[in-house]
Design a protein around this motif. Structure first.
Motif, PDB file in Angstrom:
ATOM      1  N   ARG A 103      -9.239  10.616  13.813  1.00 40.46           N
ATOM      2  CA  ARG A 103      -9.253  10.059  15.095  1.00 40.46           C
ATOM      3  C   ARG A 103     -10.810  10.526  15.587  1.00 40.46           C
ATOM      4  O   ARG A 103     -11.385   9.471  16.026  1.00 40.46           O
ATOM      5  CB  ARG A 103      -8.338  10.494  16.222  1.00 40.46           C
ATOM      6  CG  ARG A 103      -6.822  10.235  16.036  1.00 40.46           C
ATOM      7  CD  ARG A 103      -6.150  10.788  17.483  1.00 40.46           C
ATOM      8  NE  ARG A 103      -4.725  10.476  17.244  1.00 40.46           N
ATOM      9  CZ  ARG A 103      -3.863  10.490  18.351  1.00 40.46           C
ATOM     10  NH1 ARG A 103      -4.130  11.412  19.313  1.00 40.46           N
ATOM     11  NH2 ARG A 103      -2.432  10.065  18.109  1.00 40.46           N
ATOM     12  N   VAL A 104     -10.876  11.591  15.232  1.00 43.08           N
ATOM     13  CA  VAL A 104     -12.554  11.819  15.512  1.00 43.08           C
ATOM     14  C   VAL A 104     -13.378  11.061  14.693  1.00 43.08           C
ATOM     15  O   VAL A 104     -14.472  10.406  15.190  1.00 43.08           O
ATOM     16  CB  VAL A 104     -12.775  13.326  15.372  1.00 43.08           C
ATOM     17  CG1 VAL A 104     -14.257  13.653  15.544  1.00 43.08           C
ATOM     18  CG2 VAL A 104     -11.862  14.187  15.972  1.00 43.08           C
ATOM     19  N   GLU A 105     -13.225  10.888  13.337  1.00 44.39           N
ATOM     20  CA  GLU A 105     -14.064  10.114  12.520  1.00 44.39           C
ATOM     21  C   GLU A 105     -13.879   8.461  13.082  1.00 44.39           C
ATOM     22  O   GLU A 105     -14.969   8.029  12.995  1.00 44.39           O
ATOM     23  CB  GLU A 105     -13.521  10.101  11.122  1.00 44.39           C
ATOM     24  CG  GLU A 105     -14.265   9.188  10.171  1.00 44.39           C
ATOM     25  CD  GLU A 105     -15.797   9.637  10.079  1.00 44.39           C
ATOM     26  OE1 GLU A 105     -16.867   8.833   9.971  1.00 44.39           O
ATOM     27  OE2 GLU A 105     -16.032  10.865  10.377  1.00 44.39           O
ATOM     28  N   GLU A 106     -12.795   7.965  13.500  1.00 49.50           N
ATOM     29  CA  GLU A 106     -12.739   6.725  14.092  1.00 49.50           C
ATOM     30  C   GLU A 106     -13.608   6.602  15.414  1.00 49.50           C
ATOM     31  O   GLU A 106     -14.216   5.499  15.486  1.00 49.50           O
ATOM     32  CB  GLU A 106     -11.326   6.340  14.586  1.00 49.50           C
ATOM     33  CG  GLU A 106     -11.397   4.940  15.195  1.00 49.50           C
ATOM     34  CD  GLU A 106      -9.858   4.636  15.478  1.00 49.50           C
ATOM     35  OE1 GLU A 106      -9.676   3.663  16.440  1.00 49.50           O
ATOM     36  OE2 GLU A 106      -8.935   5.373  15.135  1.00 49.50           O
ATOM     37  N   GLN A 109     -17.327   6.337  14.080  1.00 50.77           N
ATOM     38  CA  GLN A 109     -17.697   5.025  13.576  1.00 50.77           C
ATOM     39  C   GLN A 109     -17.720   3.940  14.829  1.00 50.77           C
ATOM     40  O   GLN A 109     -18.759   2.960  14.583  1.00 50.77           O
ATOM     41  CB  GLN A 109     -16.399   4.656  12.608  1.00 50.77           C
ATOM     42  CG  GLN A 109     -16.485   5.456  11.421  1.00 50.77           C
ATOM     43  CD  GLN A 109     -17.794   5.294  10.393  1.00 50.77           C
ATOM     44  OE1 GLN A 109     -18.422   4.184  10.558  1.00 50.77           O
ATOM     45  NE2 GLN A 109     -18.037   6.052   9.850  1.00 50.77           N
ATOM     46  N   SER A 110     -17.232   4.231  15.736  1.00 52.69           N
ATOM     47  CA  SER A 110     -17.194   3.323  16.996  1.00 52.69           C
ATOM     48  C   SER A 110     -18.634   3.402  17.637  1.00 52.69           C
ATOM     49  O   SER A 110     -19.145   2.579  18.351  1.00 52.69           O
ATOM     50  CB  SER A 110     -16.139   3.627  18.217  1.00 52.69           C
ATOM     51  OG  SER A 110     -14.894   3.428  17.461  1.00 52.69           O
ATOM     52  N   PRO A 125     -15.523   1.280  25.424  1.00 56.39           N
ATOM     53  CA  PRO A 125     -16.420   2.550  26.205  1.00 56.39           C
ATOM     54  C   PRO A 125     -16.243   3.711  25.134  1.00 56.39           C
ATOM     55  O   PRO A 125     -15.186   3.932  25.052  1.00 56.39           O
ATOM     56  CB  PRO A 125     -16.140   2.668  27.744  1.00 56.39           C
ATOM     57  CG  PRO A 125     -15.284   1.365  27.813  1.00 56.39           C
ATOM     58  CD  PRO A 125     -14.614   0.900  26.672  1.00 56.39           C
ATOM     59  N   LEU A 126     -17.719   4.347  25.109  1.00 57.70           N
ATOM     60  CA  LEU A 126     -17.653   5.430  23.885  1.00 57.70           C
ATOM     61  C   LEU A 126     -17.117   6.773  24.840  1.00 57.70           C
ATOM     62  O   LEU A 126     -18.171   7.531  24.965  1.00 57.70           O
ATOM     63  CB  LEU A 126     -18.986   5.581  23.527  1.00 57.70           C
ATOM     64  CG  LEU A 126     -19.204   4.337  22.731  1.00 57.70           C
ATOM     65  CD1 LEU A 126     -20.773   4.327  22.144  1.00 57.70           C
ATOM     66  CD2 LEU A 126     -18.156   3.893  21.700  1.00 57.70           C
ATOM     67  N   ARG A 127     -16.135   6.789  25.066  1.00 58.50           N
ATOM     68  CA  ARG A 127     -15.328   8.010  25.936  1.00 58.50           C
ATOM     69  C   ARG A 127     -14.352   8.498  25.649  1.00 58.50           C
ATOM     70  O   ARG A 127     -13.545   7.907  25.190  1.00 58.50           O
ATOM     71  CB  ARG A 127     -15.231   7.388  27.514  1.00 58.50           C
ATOM     72  CG  ARG A 127     -16.387   6.757  28.368  1.00 58.50           C
ATOM     73  CD  ARG A 127     -16.028   6.285  29.390  1.00 58.50           C
ATOM     74  NE  ARG A 127     -16.904   5.401  29.764  1.00 58.50           N
ATOM     75  CZ  ARG A 127     -16.860   4.218  30.808  1.00 58.50           C
ATOM     76  NH1 ARG A 127     -15.472   4.109  31.279  1.00 58.50           N
ATOM     77  NH2 ARG A 127     -17.766   3.534  30.977  1.00 58.50           N
ATOM     78  N   MET A 128     -14.430  10.013  25.329  1.00 57.76           N
ATOM     79  CA  MET A 128     -13.393  10.551  24.620  1.00 57.76           C
ATOM     80  C   MET A 128     -12.853  11.885  25.483  1.00 57.76           C
ATOM     81  O   MET A 128     -13.771  12.448  25.889  1.00 57.76           O
ATOM     82  CB  MET A 128     -13.601  10.983  23.272  1.00 57.76           C
ATOM     83  CG  MET A 128     -12.427  11.971  22.695  1.00 57.76           C
ATOM     84  SD  MET A 128     -12.811  12.570  20.884  1.00 57.76           S
ATOM     85  CE  MET A 128     -12.689  10.943  19.981  1.00 57.76           C
ATOM     86  N   SER A 147     -23.776  16.809  16.717  1.00 55.77           N
ATOM     87  CA  SER A 147     -24.355  17.120  15.518  1.00 55.77           C
ATOM     88  C   SER A 147     -24.323  15.991  14.462  1.00 55.77           C
ATOM     89  O   SER A 147     -25.444  15.557  13.801  1.00 55.77           O
ATOM     90  CB  SER A 147     -23.837  18.483  14.987  1.00 55.77           C
ATOM     91  OG  SER A 147     -22.720  18.338  14.046  1.00 55.77           O
ATOM     92  N   GLU A 148     -23.195  15.475  14.522  1.00 51.68           N
ATOM     93  CA  GLU A 148     -23.013  14.248  13.377  1.00 51.68           C
ATOM     94  C   GLU A 148     -23.796  13.362  13.904  1.00 51.68           C
ATOM     95  O   GLU A 148     -24.083  12.137  12.840  1.00 51.68           O
ATOM     96  CB  GLU A 148     -21.569  13.781  13.188  1.00 51.68           C
ATOM     97  CG  GLU A 148     -20.809  14.942  12.520  1.00 51.68           C
ATOM     98  CD  GLU A 148     -21.060  15.112  11.013  1.00 51.68           C
ATOM     99  OE1 GLU A 148     -21.183  13.815  10.538  1.00 51.68           O
ATOM    100  OE2 GLU A 148     -21.464  16.126  10.545  1.00 51.68           O
ATOM    101  N   LEU A 149     -24.028  12.724  15.220  1.00 52.94           N
ATOM    102  CA  LEU A 149     -24.709  11.474  15.818  1.00 52.94           C
ATOM    103  C   LEU A 149     -26.084  11.997  15.828  1.00 52.94           C
ATOM    104  O   LEU A 149     -26.705  11.047  16.181  1.00 52.94           O
ATOM    105  CB  LEU A 149     -24.004  11.481  16.944  1.00 52.94           C
ATOM    106  CG  LEU A 149     -22.543  10.661  17.221  1.00 52.94           C
ATOM    107  CD1 LEU A 149     -22.175  10.598  18.694  1.00 52.94           C
ATOM    108  CD2 LEU A 149     -22.499   9.598  16.236  1.00 52.94           C
ATOM    109  N   GLY A 150     -26.493  13.154  15.524  1.00 53.01           N
ATOM    110  CA  GLY A 150     -28.082  13.638  15.455  1.00 53.01           C
ATOM    111  C   GLY A 150     -28.368  13.250  17.118  1.00 53.01           C
ATOM    112  O   GLY A 150     -29.668  13.169  17.299  1.00 53.01           O
ATOM    113  N   LEU A 151     -27.660  13.650  18.113  1.00 53.94           N
ATOM    114  CA  LEU A 151     -28.004  13.552  19.457  1.00 53.94           C
ATOM    115  C   LEU A 151     -28.026  14.816  20.154  1.00 53.94           C
ATOM    116  O   LEU A 151     -27.071  15.684  19.797  1.00 53.94           O
ATOM    117  CB  LEU A 151     -27.173  12.434  20.321  1.00 53.94           C
ATOM    118  CG  LEU A 151     -27.103  11.051  19.767  1.00 53.94           C
ATOM    119  CD1 LEU A 151     -26.098  10.160  20.506  1.00 53.94           C
ATOM    120  CD2 LEU A 151     -28.674  10.666  20.011  1.00 53.94           C
TER     121      LEU A 151
END
Length: 389
Positions: A103-106, A109-110, A125-128, A147-151
């Protein structure tokens, strides 16, 4: 027709149309980073050269209004309402069951393919919303995602965000949401139930209800491609309207046997003795959170370092694990005799009389003395009474 990096281009235009040089430069910098990662180094270089010519004083002046060091502040205390960190990729270890990790990987990817999904009318919307018992990895998951998004990860500080002044909390929320729209980042609302508790409780006052309304309005006004994470230990306390604002919802359970095995191996590392019974350790740590496993591992490794040993003491590891589980379960082990009786009841094979004597550096006769309860404490260790509401 697909147009790559449309989100960044639109954000740059938004900043220009709002006369917000800071917003435009922040997203232009992100665009340059993405282009460089895709091999378009010359284009990235030219964007950065143009950014270097921009007058820094303009952006600084825009950020300074209502900010301290560029971050939003509470008008009452003058303290910052956000903490900022930049976890490097590979620096954060996240342990999740297979289904949860998927789910986190999905979600990742979104975020990465938001423009393609929007073009296909499949974007959300990119909200979790992350929820689960304390210590299950909600904060760690937020750090790992950033960290994975580099943000950069911007974490709301509830201690300064929530103000005693009427209406100030809603203003603080507005400043935070305005701030994050101006820069590529991940906003993390930890202890989310402190802001989004269900309305209608008879003990609520009007101000608390207004905070929930302000929170919902700010989330609704947020750009769909801005990454928002929220975490709660008490999901049942959340207002029903909050759940609809988070298309991605991630329950974080306590680790199962296989995941506990993986955590122990990773966290003990080279300190683990060759003969360590991993299966027994994974089984005996049933009910332990990831945070508890990490703390026991650190404590036991420190004990080994102080003892001048290259490996941990296996029985010392089990001792610390057992006592930590007792504390987490609300048992009060106030005395040495309480500890020894608890360990003996927990596992008589691991904690033989001789082993207990070694661990506590006393004679087996003294261990027997503790176990016979000569101090007048009848039975097993007492359980802490919960405070009356």
């Amino acid at each position: 027709m697909s147009f790559p990096h449309l989100s960044e281009v639109l954000k740059i235009l938004d900043g220009a149309l709002r006369s917000n040089a800071s917003m435009s430069s922040n997203y232009a910098g992100l665009l340059a980073d993405k282009l460089e990662q895709e091999g378009e180094r010359e284009i990235a270089r030219r964007i950065r050269e143009r950014l270097a010519r921009a007058p820094a004083a303009v952006a600084y002046a825009q950020d300074a209004g209502g900010m301290a060091g560029g971050l939003p502040v509470d008008s009452e205390s003058r303290l910052e309402t956000l903490d900022i960190s930049t976890p490097a990729k590979g620096s954060v270890h996240l342990f999740l069951p297979g289904g949860t990790a998927k789910r986190v990987e999905e979600f990742l990817q979104s975020v990465r393919h938001y423009d393609r999904l929007r073009e296909a009318r499949a974007a959300m919307p990119l909200r979790m919303l992350l929820y689960g018992a304390p210590g299950t990895g909600k904060t760690q998951a937020a750090r790992w995602i950033a960290s994975e998004l580099g943000l950069p990860l911007l974490t709301a500080r509830c201690d300064t965000l929530i103000s005693s002044l009427l209406g100030q909390t809603s203003k603080n929320l507005r400043r935070i949401f305005d701030y994050i729209e101006q820069r590529p980042c991940v906003l993390f609302l930890d202890e989310f139930d402190a802001l989004a508790s269900a309305r209608g409780n008879e003990r609520d006052i009007g101000e608390l209800q207004r905070v929930v309304i302000a929170l919902l309005q700010n989330i609704d006004a947020l750009s769909d491609n801005t990454v928002l994470l929220a975490a709660s230990n008490h999901e049942k306390m959340l207002d029903p309207a909050v759940w609809r604002r988070f298309p991605f919802q991630l329950p974080l359970p306590l680790p199962d046997t296989a995941l506990r095995h993986q955590m122990w191996q990773n966290m003990l590392g080279e300190f683990a003795p060759e003969a360590l019974d991993w299966q027994l350790l994974s089984t005996k740590s049933a009910g332990a959170s990831g945070a508890l496993i990490e703390q026991v591992s650190l404590d036991t490794k420190r004990h080994a370092v102080f003892a001048g040993s290259a490996h941990i003491d296996e029985e010392e590891l089990f001792r610390r694990l057992s006592l930590s589980l007792a504390l987490a379960d609300g048992h009060a082990l106030a005395t040495l005799s309480d500890e020894i009786r608890w360990l003996r009841n927990w596992d008589t094979k691991i904690f033989s009389l001789r082993e207990l004597a070694r661990l506590y550096n006393v004679s087996t006769r003294q261990i027997n003395h503790y176990l016979q309860d000569d101090h007048g404490n009848a039975g097993k260790p007492t359980r802490k009474r919960k405070a009356q509401p």
